[in-house]
Scaffold this active site. Sequence first.
Site, PDB file in Angstrom:
ATOM      1  N   HIS A 176     -43.881  14.939-113.625  1.00  0.00           N
ATOM      2  CA  HIS A 176     -42.892  13.865-113.610  1.00  0.00           C
ATOM      3  C   HIS A 176     -42.139  13.818-112.280  1.00  0.00           C
ATOM      4  O   HIS A 176     -41.975  14.829-111.603  1.00  0.00           O
ATOM      5  CB  HIS A 176     -41.919  13.980-114.791  1.00  0.00           C
ATOM      6  CG  HIS A 176     -40.878  15.047-114.638  1.00  0.00           C
ATOM      7  ND1 HIS A 176     -40.927  16.243-115.332  1.00  0.00           N
ATOM      8  CD2 HIS A 176     -39.746  15.098-113.893  1.00  0.00           C
ATOM      9  CE1 HIS A 176     -39.875  16.979-115.018  1.00  0.00           C
ATOM     10  NE2 HIS A 176     -39.136  16.307-114.143  1.00  0.00           N
ATOM     11  N   ASP A 191     -31.354   9.424-109.927  1.00  0.00           N
ATOM     12  CA  ASP A 191     -31.095   9.321-111.359  1.00  0.00           C
ATOM     13  C   ASP A 191     -29.676   9.780-111.679  1.00  0.00           C
ATOM     14  O   ASP A 191     -28.993  10.367-110.836  1.00  0.00           O
ATOM     15  CB  ASP A 191     -32.122  10.138-112.165  1.00  0.00           C
ATOM     16  CG  ASP A 191     -32.478  11.461-111.491  1.00  0.00           C
ATOM     17  OD1 ASP A 191     -31.565  12.130-110.962  1.00  0.00           O
ATOM     18  OD2 ASP A 191     -33.654  11.827-111.481  1.00  0.00           O
ATOM     19  N   GLU A 206     -41.218  10.649-117.242  1.00  0.00           N
ATOM     20  CA  GLU A 206     -42.065  11.633-117.913  1.00  0.00           C
ATOM     21  C   GLU A 206     -43.505  11.115-118.032  1.00  0.00           C
ATOM     22  O   GLU A 206     -43.768   9.930-117.811  1.00  0.00           O
ATOM     23  CB  GLU A 206     -41.497  11.935-119.305  1.00  0.00           C
ATOM     24  CG  GLU A 206     -40.091  12.514-119.304  1.00  0.00           C
ATOM     25  CD  GLU A 206     -40.025  13.948-118.800  1.00  0.00           C
ATOM     26  OE1 GLU A 206     -41.093  14.537-118.522  1.00  0.00           O
ATOM     27  OE2 GLU A 206     -38.916  14.487-118.687  1.00  0.00           O
ATOM     28  N   ASP A 238     -45.015  19.054-115.413  1.00  0.00           N
ATOM     29  CA  ASP A 238     -45.888  18.088-116.086  1.00  0.00           C
ATOM     30  C   ASP A 238     -46.188  16.874-115.215  1.00  0.00           C
ATOM     31  O   ASP A 238     -46.765  15.890-115.674  1.00  0.00           O
ATOM     32  CB  ASP A 238     -45.266  17.629-117.409  1.00  0.00           C
ATOM     33  CG  ASP A 238     -43.888  17.001-117.230  1.00  0.00           C
ATOM     34  OD1 ASP A 238     -43.421  16.895-116.067  1.00  0.00           O
ATOM     35  OD2 ASP A 238     -43.263  16.632-118.242  1.00  0.00           O
TER      36      ASP A 238
END
Length: 261
Positions: A138, A67, A143, A136
């Site tokens: 991800h 990313d 997400e 979470d």
Amino acid sequence: MEVVIVPDARSGGELIADAIARLLRRKPDALLGVATGSTPLPVYEALAAEVKSAAVDASRARIAQLDEYVGLPAEHPESYRSVLQREVLEPLGIGMDAFIGPDGTAQDVLGACEAYDRALAEAGGVDLQLLGIGTDGHIGFNEPCSSLASRTRIKTLTEQTRIDNARFFDGDIEQVPHHVITQGIGTILEARHLVLLATGEGKADAVAATVEGPVAAVCPASALQLHPHATVVVDEAAASKLKLADYFRHTFANKPDWQGI
């Protein structure tokens, strides 16, 4: 999915570095997908030590980025391109000509995302993709509720992520970009081998949901269950919520050494 429980982060880094070294001995020009952040640092450090000792030659390897920030100049010290140059390419003796990454400064961001997916395919695909995981669930910047078929695309950072990342920008959240380009889950799943490293008790719930929960967009990392060669390496703290932890320990302890991960 193979789950390997190790004593600590250093052990996990050494295990994954050994797997990468084995790959490079078989395929010196392998395309390695790399992630930023603190979690993968033990991997890079252990692999750099192997290169320094001449146990493996990484000079012909190619590096693919997971990313990148949108709008941050490539030469900015906190662009992920710059971070990876410092933490991966230079220690491994790999030149920037072997680096593949999305153009976060492109006027046409959507076009840059599509171009990056094409570049990965034209390079023959990622041989091994290293991943971290968020609390979470991800992976990359995918997400919760990201499409499990998503391709490389632009994503908006949450306010908490910008607050967390402000430490890299002199504590000034206004310097942290609002958007990133990230490989999508569908793109990530095209790598031949996925290796996820998770350490610390804070990742325990996410690891349990990834490994033992249902495949669901609410936990993007659970998509690894769909991959034919996915390895999850966790320390004891990150493994603390796994119901099948004893089974995972048993299977790895009885695995032939030649098989690797």
